[in-house]
Structures are given as structure tokens and as C-alpha cells.
Design an enzyme around this catalytic site. Structure first.
Site, mmCIF file in Angstrom:
data_model
loop_
_atom_site.group_PDB
_atom_site.id
_atom_site.type_symbol
_atom_site.label_atom_id
_atom_site.label_comp_id
_atom_site.label_asym_id
_atom_site.label_seq_id
_atom_site.Cartn_x
_atom_site.Cartn_y
_atom_site.Cartn_z
ATOM 1 N N GLY A 242 -4.809 -18.721 59.090
ATOM 2 C CA GLY A 242 -5.009 -20.176 58.616
ATOM 3 C C GLY A 242 -4.094 -20.830 59.695
ATOM 4 O O GLY A 242 -4.604 -21.759 59.999
ATOM 5 N N ARG A 243 -2.963 -20.268 59.763
ATOM 6 C CA ARG A 243 -1.785 -21.204 60.058
ATOM 7 C C ARG A 243 -1.901 -21.504 61.733
ATOM 8 O O ARG A 243 -2.106 -22.538 62.027
ATOM 9 C CB ARG A 243 -0.129 -20.393 60.306
ATOM 10 C CG ARG A 243 0.226 -20.331 59.316
ATOM 11 C CD ARG A 243 1.376 -20.047 58.832
ATOM 12 N NE ARG A 243 1.416 -19.203 56.804
ATOM 13 C CZ ARG A 243 2.509 -18.753 56.752
ATOM 14 N NH1 ARG A 243 2.549 -17.031 57.237
ATOM 15 N NH2 ARG A 243 2.593 -18.300 55.223
ATOM 16 N N TYR A 362 1.730 -27.241 53.815
ATOM 17 C CA TYR A 362 0.293 -26.451 53.894
ATOM 18 C C TYR A 362 1.095 -24.797 54.583
ATOM 19 O O TYR A 362 0.581 -25.399 55.553
ATOM 20 C CB TYR A 362 -0.467 -26.962 53.282
ATOM 21 C CG TYR A 362 -1.085 -27.618 53.693
ATOM 22 C CD1 TYR A 362 -1.143 -27.214 55.580
ATOM 23 C CD2 TYR A 362 -2.943 -28.037 53.432
ATOM 24 C CE1 TYR A 362 -1.994 -28.841 56.521
ATOM 25 C CE2 TYR A 362 -3.798 -28.962 54.458
ATOM 26 C CZ TYR A 362 -3.662 -28.095 55.778
ATOM 27 O OH TYR A 362 -4.219 -29.061 56.738
ATOM 28 N N GLU A 363 0.048 -24.095 54.120
ATOM 29 C CA GLU A 363 0.182 -22.752 54.240
ATOM 30 C C GLU A 363 1.039 -22.462 55.244
ATOM 31 O O GLU A 363 1.228 -22.229 55.696
ATOM 32 C CB GLU A 363 -1.270 -23.225 55.202
ATOM 33 C CG GLU A 363 -2.688 -23.259 55.117
ATOM 34 C CD GLU A 363 -3.792 -22.768 56.151
ATOM 35 O OE1 GLU A 363 -3.396 -21.554 56.524
ATOM 36 O OE2 GLU A 363 -4.629 -23.542 55.884
ATOM 37 N N GLY A 364 2.431 -22.743 54.381
ATOM 38 C CA GLY A 364 3.478 -22.238 54.615
ATOM 39 C C GLY A 364 4.328 -23.541 55.661
ATOM 40 O O GLY A 364 4.033 -24.226 56.523
#
Length: 382
Positions: A242-243, A362-364
């Protein structure tokens, strides 16, 4: 490549025209109403956007990562909320199932996910577990007599939760830490599952996030995704991917902002000449372009490494850090180039300025990406 070059080029051309002709003219409307029109969603389904990363045997396009990045960059040229409409279906909401699902689970869910009949969501974050993802408190207790897990707890800021039909939920089945977390496929219609109202957000109107609550929700044992204790590992593999996708969207958004900057600077006159004649304006554009090109090269390189089967945990973290921080700087420069107009909603630059701010969270978060990079570098160094 998963597709032959001519077919892929046609797909990119079709999506680029869709972005230019259908999505960009509606950006203001979507921001104002906080909703994506139903007819646009149907067009996205017809284009196959809900199944880009789903294997062909389950009705998707089966794109590899390099191909998917090309789509992500193209979609980055419009409001991020547009991509978010199908983003969970091709990313965090489906990839745990693709990576760790049984044949039966895949056959049951993936065709409907690929068609957009089912909207998916990824439920990891909690009120007290954000960046510290291994500390989730939502519990999943196994009832051996009934063959179900009873889920109790709450999830927070869950993208597309208000529209989701299927949640990938991380819940604790064991002791503390990552090894006590297990993943589950949880249909929305199970008794005891409730979804809160969409949150009011700084940006990305049209993309909704909500709380999801579990009150003695009975999840059949066959809906467990992988073995007990493997949920955190599944989540991290999903987030790596996803990143990388989000990094492609960041590049596309930066390219859009640079185009807008150049167009405005060429039209707007001050002191009898266009802004583009002033060296300090040229510097803003030049820095933005150079940084965007560097980020794009890193995104494409990392995608190729993933397609080659290499370990890309550190690469994905570095890519997201570079791309998300880059687009934030580009958006800031765009507002500066536009001057007072950049602060006014009519031009859309201020909207992008707010929209892209989320990419660093988001997503880290950027801080988490730095931690991953440092850990992987030190691990490699012994």
C-alpha cells in the site's frame, strides 16, 4: 508484464482521459458535497478500476506492481478522494485475502471485490493503537462449541467503512505484541457490527473515514485469514504494498500541481511581465520538478524490485517517505506561486494543499517510515 504493452498503453490512455474529462471537472462538486457521484462510481467499475490488482482468475485485471503504479500516477492527477473510491478494493482491503486467503475464501470474495459489487475496508487502527499497530486491543475469543470467534472492540479512522461490505480486521487472539494478533474477514451484516458517522476532515472530502465497533460479533472460524498469530505479519505485507501505491499517487499529485503552477505563472502578470519570467518563481518550479522526477524514479525502481520478488520493506518505507514529503513541499510551493489566489478555494490549489497532507500520516507516518529504514539498515549492517 501482466498485460501486453499495447493493451496496457490503451488502459493508461483510457484512464488518463477519464481523469481529464470526467473526474477533474467534478473536483469542486465532490469537495463541496463530500460525496462521489454514483454515476462516476459505476464508470470506475466498468473500467475495471476496482479489480486492478485482483488476479485474472477471479475477475480482476491482475496488474503487476509496475503496471499498477502507472495507474496510481495517472489517478494522482485528480482529487485523491477519487482514487480512494476503489483504493481499498485494490489495496489494503483485498491484498490480505490475495496474499493469505484460502482457495475457498478467494473464490467466495475476490470476484465480487474485483467487480466492485463488494467494497472492502481494512480495520487496524484503534483509539489507542495507531503507529503502534502491534498493540491492538480488539479481542477475538474462540468459542469452540460454536466454531466462531467473538470480536469485541473498536477501530478508528477506517477508510470507506461507511460503504464497506467486508472488513479485514486485526484482533488479538493471544498475548501482548505482534504475535498475538490475528486477521479476520468480517462481513458488515454480522450482528453486533456497527459503523459510526463519517469524520469531518481537513481534506480529501469524498473519501470517508469512520469508527467501526464490534460488540460480541460472531465470526465463523473459516473467516480467519491465515493462522492465529499471523495477522500482524499479514498487515505489514499489505502495508508495504500500500505504501508503494500511495507513493505513486503522490507523484501524480505533484505532477498535477506542477502543471497548474506552470500554467498560472505563464498567465499571471506582475510588473508588466508574466510570473514565469521571475527567477524566484522559476526556482519554485524547478525544485518541484526535480524532486518529483527523483521520487518517480524511486517509485518505479521499487515497483520493479517487488515484481522481481525482492524484499522491499526498506525500499517501500523510503519510497513513501520521499514521495509523501515531496508532494507536501510541491503543494506548499504551488500555493506560494499562486499568491493570494492560492489561498482561495476557486483555484483548487488550496484544496490539494489540504488533501496531500494526509499522505504523510496514513499507511504509516513519516516517523514510522524513518524507523523502518533505520531498523533495516542496522539489521543489514549486523
Amino acid at each position: 508484464m501482466a498485460l501486453d504493452q499495447d493493451t496496457y498503453d490503451q488502459l493508461i490512455d483510457t484512464i488518463t482521459r477519464f481523469v481529464t474529462e470526467r473526474l477533474r471537472p467534478l473536483e469542486g462538486q465532490v469537495a463541496e458535497t463530500d460525496e462521489i457521484p454514483d454515476d462516476l462510481i459505476e464508470e470506475m467499475k466498468e473500467l475495471g478500476l476496482f479489480g486492478l490488482s485482483i488476479p485474472e482468475e477471479f475477475g480482476g485485471l491482475g496488474l503487476n506492481m509496475t503496471e499498477e503504479i502507472g495507474i496510481a500516477i495517472a489517478m494522482g492527477h485528480t482529487s485523491p478522494a477519487m482514487r480512494s473510491t476503489f483504493g481499498t478494493n485494490i489495496g489494503i482491503g483485498s491484498q490480505g485475502l490475495v496474499m493469505a486467503g484460502t482457495d475457498e475464501q478467494k473464490a467466495k470474495w475476490l470476484p465480487k471485490i474485483a467487480s466492485g459489487e463488494i467494497i472492502t475496508s481494512f480495520a487496524l487502527t484503534e483509539p489507542s493503537a495507531g503507529s503502534d499497530a502491534a498493540s491492538v486491543k480488539t479481542k477475538a475469543d474462540y468459542d469452540e462449541a460454536k466454531g466462531v470467534y467473538r470480536l469485541n472492540g473498536s477501530k478508528r479512522y477506517i477508510t470507506n467503512a461507511d460503504k464497506a461490505d467486508l472488513f479485514t480486521v486485526m484482533a488479538r487472539t493471544g498475548g501482548e505484541g505482534a504475535r498475538g494478533v490475528t486477521a479476520f474477514l468480517v462481513p458488515r451484516d454480522l450482528p453486533g457490527l456497527s459503523v459510526g458517522q463519517p469524520e469531518r476532515k481537513m481534506g480529501q472530502q469524498g473519501a470517508h473515514v469512520c469508527d467501526v465497533n464490534f460488540d460480541d460479533v460472531e465470526v465463523p472460524a473459516e473467516n480467519r485469514l491465515g493462522a492465529e498469530g499471523e495477522g500482524f505479519k499479514v498487515a505489514m505485507r499489505v502495508l508495504d504494498r500500500g505504501r508503494l501505491h500511495i507513493s505513486g499517487v503522490c507523484v501524480g499529485a505533484a505532477e498535477r500541481l506542477i502543471e497548474d503552477m506552470v500554467g498560472y505563472a505563464g498567465e499571471r502578470e506582475q510588473f508588466g511581465k508574466p510570473l514565469s519570467d521571475f527567477q524566484m518563481i522559476q526556482a519554485q518550479i524547478a525544485d518541484s520538478k526535480a524532486e518529483c522526477m527523483a521520487a518517480r524514479a524511486l517509485v518505479e525502481q521499487t515497483a520493479k524490485k517487488r515484481d522481481a520478488g525482492e524484499n522491499i520493506t526498506m525500499d517501500c518505507a523510503a519510497t513513501k517517505l520521499i514521495a509523501s514529503e515531496m508532494v507536501g513541499r510541491v503543494a506548499d510551493r504551488a500555493v506560494q506561486v499562486y499568491g493570494g489566489a492560492g489561498y482561495i478555494a476557486d483555484y483548487g490549489v488550496e484544496r490539494f494543499y489540504r488533501d496531500v497532507r494526509l499522505f504523510r500520516i496514513y499507511e504509516g507516518t513519516s516517523e514510522i517510515q524513518r524507523s523502518i529504514i533505520a531498523r533495516e539498515v542496522m539489521k543489514a549492517g549486523g
